[in-house]
Write a protein that holds these residues in place. Structure first.
Motif, PDB file in Angstrom:
ATOM      1  N   ILE A   5       0.878  -1.167   0.000  1.00 16.82           N
ATOM      2  CA  ILE A   5       0.000   0.000   0.000  1.00 16.82           C
ATOM      3  C   ILE A   5       0.918   1.219   0.000  1.00 16.82           C
ATOM      4  O   ILE A   5       1.832   1.290   0.828  1.00 16.82           O
ATOM      5  CB  ILE A   5      -0.902   0.029   1.248  1.00 16.82           C
ATOM      6  CG1 ILE A   5      -1.647  -1.296   1.389  1.00 16.82           C
ATOM      7  CG2 ILE A   5      -1.894   1.180   1.167  1.00 16.82           C
ATOM      8  CD1 ILE A   5      -2.359  -1.475   2.712  1.00 16.82           C
ATOM      9  N   MET A 128     -11.570  -0.422   0.755  1.00 11.29           N
ATOM     10  CA  MET A 128     -10.199  -0.889   1.045  1.00 11.29           C
ATOM     11  C   MET A 128     -10.205  -2.382   1.368  1.00 11.29           C
ATOM     12  O   MET A 128      -9.373  -3.136   0.863  1.00 11.29           O
ATOM     13  CB  MET A 128      -9.650  -0.084   2.231  1.00 11.29           C
ATOM     14  CG  MET A 128      -8.355  -0.567   2.802  1.00 11.29           C
ATOM     15  SD  MET A 128      -6.985  -0.337   1.673  1.00 11.29           S
ATOM     16  CE  MET A 128      -6.759   1.418   1.819  1.00 11.29           C
ATOM     17  N   VAL A 132      -8.113  -5.192  -0.719  1.00 11.91           N
ATOM     18  CA  VAL A 132      -7.071  -6.023  -0.101  1.00 11.91           C
ATOM     19  C   VAL A 132      -7.408  -7.506  -0.288  1.00 11.91           C
ATOM     20  O   VAL A 132      -6.556  -8.311  -0.670  1.00 11.91           O
ATOM     21  CB  VAL A 132      -6.893  -5.663   1.400  1.00 11.91           C
ATOM     22  CG1 VAL A 132      -5.982  -6.655   2.098  1.00 11.91           C
ATOM     23  CG2 VAL A 132      -6.346  -4.253   1.550  1.00 11.91           C
ATOM     24  N   TYR A 147       0.417  -2.704  -6.334  1.00 14.48           N
ATOM     25  CA  TYR A 147       0.360  -1.559  -5.416  1.00 14.48           C
ATOM     26  C   TYR A 147      -1.076  -1.083  -5.289  1.00 14.48           C
ATOM     27  O   TYR A 147      -1.798  -1.009  -6.289  1.00 14.48           O
ATOM     28  CB  TYR A 147       1.191  -0.385  -5.956  1.00 14.48           C
ATOM     29  CG  TYR A 147       2.649  -0.692  -6.116  1.00 14.48           C
ATOM     30  CD1 TYR A 147       3.532  -0.515  -5.054  1.00 14.48           C
ATOM     31  CD2 TYR A 147       3.158  -1.154  -7.337  1.00 14.48           C
ATOM     32  CE1 TYR A 147       4.884  -0.797  -5.201  1.00 14.48           C
ATOM     33  CE2 TYR A 147       4.502  -1.433  -7.493  1.00 14.48           C
ATOM     34  CZ  TYR A 147       5.363  -1.251  -6.425  1.00 14.48           C
ATOM     35  OH  TYR A 147       6.687  -1.532  -6.567  1.00 14.48           O
ATOM     36  N   LEU A 148      -1.458  -0.743  -4.071  1.00 16.33           N
ATOM     37  CA  LEU A 148      -2.732  -0.064  -3.858  1.00 16.33           C
ATOM     38  C   LEU A 148      -2.347   1.364  -3.493  1.00 16.33           C
ATOM     39  O   LEU A 148      -1.663   1.598  -2.489  1.00 16.33           O
ATOM     40  CB  LEU A 148      -3.493  -0.748  -2.726  1.00 16.33           C
ATOM     41  CG  LEU A 148      -4.930  -0.338  -2.536  1.00 16.33           C
ATOM     42  CD1 LEU A 148      -5.743  -0.568  -3.803  1.00 16.33           C
ATOM     43  CD2 LEU A 148      -5.554  -1.150  -1.405  1.00 16.33           C
ATOM     44  N   VAL A 150      -3.043   5.000  -2.328  1.00 17.54           N
ATOM     45  CA  VAL A 150      -4.020   5.850  -1.648  1.00 17.54           C
ATOM     46  C   VAL A 150      -3.526   7.285  -1.675  1.00 17.54           C
ATOM     47  O   VAL A 150      -2.328   7.558  -1.746  1.00 17.54           O
ATOM     48  CB  VAL A 150      -4.333   5.388  -0.209  1.00 17.54           C
ATOM     49  CG1 VAL A 150      -4.874   3.983  -0.195  1.00 17.54           C
ATOM     50  CG2 VAL A 150      -3.120   5.501   0.676  1.00 17.54           C
ATOM     51  N   GLU A 329      -1.667  -2.964   6.927  1.00 16.67           N
ATOM     52  CA  GLU A 329      -2.600  -1.827   6.917  1.00 16.67           C
ATOM     53  C   GLU A 329      -2.374  -0.946   8.141  1.00 16.67           C
ATOM     54  O   GLU A 329      -2.354   0.270   8.050  1.00 16.67           O
ATOM     55  CB  GLU A 329      -4.053  -2.326   6.929  1.00 16.67           C
ATOM     56  CG  GLU A 329      -4.547  -2.726   5.552  1.00 16.67           C
ATOM     57  CD  GLU A 329      -6.027  -3.107   5.574  1.00 16.67           C
ATOM     58  OE1 GLU A 329      -6.350  -4.156   5.029  1.00 16.67           O
ATOM     59  OE2 GLU A 329      -6.827  -2.354   6.148  1.00 16.67           O
TER      60      GLU A 329
END
Ligand code: AR6
Length: 345
Positions: A5, A128, A132, A147-148, A150, A329
């Protein structure tokens, strides 16, 4: 690290493909869609016009033009209508279809925004959680760097309760460390003022701690201890994988460590991992706290109560919460390096 992330503007990501949260026309819009079209230039819109739109939950691919990414994968997230209209399944299929398309185009790295979490109104914490889950499920059967992305701190309000619990644990540990330091300080000043009284206090304290903390020790198995002292990190890891009865693949997937890094560790008995990598494997192997401490020692580290990173890890291990993605997270929310990242805290 196969899944990460990151906080960034997705148009800046140097990956094989970035994913666009588009609408069904695929002809551009606001939010991340607008940002991607602006950065890619007018040729992107020209190619999008040839695609004939896209259904919700589906995905289509174009080139990236002026973007650092080679491709843009356009997907259309569901509009939030309260959660009872199949939103979750549609959002999951956005991630799954986009990842499948990326794989068909031999992409090794892909970056996603939080699809539907802006104009389409999907609650961010739920968006989210879906992201995930869908990404990690895909990564169990595929090798890819995902990749996430944000956007800023306000994006992130996932796992509020867990975040609060971890924060409370950190506060408690810090407070305890502070009390111990204060006790040490008073003891020292007592020594300066009244040596005899201090001696008495020391005697009382040592008896008290011995009684409380030291049950009569069983005879140590010296052979086992010596064998383990000689053992390096890589050797210990392979032994533990055998002892826990899991496969190498299960282990590095659960640790969120790439196959490449795992092979490197496997083939190099003198490998010196970063602290987050050691913790990542400790989590994958579901080690207890004493086991984790000894595992850290093999790599030349110790668990410290003056490190926020270590306290967070201690919280998860003590509570037997061995989900590396859940841990990441929380680490991300605390601005700490992520497990498997190879970056030392
Ligand atoms: N990089 C990363 N994330 C971003 C960026 C950026 N540059 N810009 C915004 N976000 P949204 P949706 C985040 O509204 O909810 C468009 O008009 C943003 O903070 O872009 O799927 C389309 O044409 C949010 O968390 O997409 C559709 O009509 C996330 O990206 C509609 O919006 C998604 O927000 C799609 O709505």
């Amino acid at each position: 690290m196969p899944f990460e992330i990151v906080r960034n503007d997705i148009t800046k990501m140097k990956v094989d493909a970035i994913v666009n949260a588009a609408n069904r026309s695929l002809l551009g819009g606001g939010g991340v869609d607008g940002a991607i079209h602006r950065a890619a230039g007018p040729q992107l819109l020209a190619e999008c016009r040839t695609l004939g739109g896209c259904e919700t939950g589906e995905a289509k691919i174009t080139r990236g033009y002026r973007l650092p990414a080679k491709y843009v994968i356009h997907t259309v997230g569901p509009i939030w209508h309260g959660g009872g209209h199949g939103e979750r399944a549609l959002l999951t299929s956005c991630y799954r279809n986009a990842l499948t398309l990326a794989q068909e185009h031999d992409c090794e790295s892909v970056a996603f925004p939080l699809i539907s979490a802006g104009a389409y109104g999907y609650p961010k914490d739920q968006a989210m959680a879906v992201a995930v889950e869908a990404i990690t499920q895909f990564l169990f059967d595929h090798d890819m760097q995902v990749y996430l992305v944000v956007f800023g701190h306000t994006e992130f309000n996932t796992g509020k309760k867990l975040f609060r619990e971890v924060q409370e644990y950190i506060d408690d540990v810090y407070a305890e460390t502070h009390v111990q330091k204060n006790m040490e300080h008073s003891r020292r000043s007592l020594w300066q003022r009244d040596e005899a009284a201090a001696l008495e206090l020391d005697k009382a304290l040592s008896t008290c701690f011995r009684d409380a903390a030291m049950p009569s020790p069983a005879a140590p198995d010296w052979n086992a201890l010596l064998r383990q002292t000689d053992e390096g990190f890589s050797e210990a890891l392979l032994r533990l994988i055998d002892e826990k009865g899991i496969t190498d693949t299960q282990c590095y997937k659960r640790a969120n460590v790439s196959r490449k890094l795992f092979s490197k560790i496997r083939s190099n008995p003198g490998y010196r991992p970063s602290k987050p990598t050691v913790f990542a494997f400790a989590v994958a192997l579901e080690l207890s706290l004493p086991e984790t401490k000894s595992f850290l020692n093999k790599a030349g580290f110790a668990l410290s109560h003056s490190s926020k990173f270590d306290i967070i890890m201690e919280y998860f291990i003590l509570n037997h919460r061995y989900d590396v993605f859940e841990i990441n997270e929380v680490l991300f929310q605390f601005d700490m390096p992520l497990l498997g990242s190879g970056v030392n805290p």
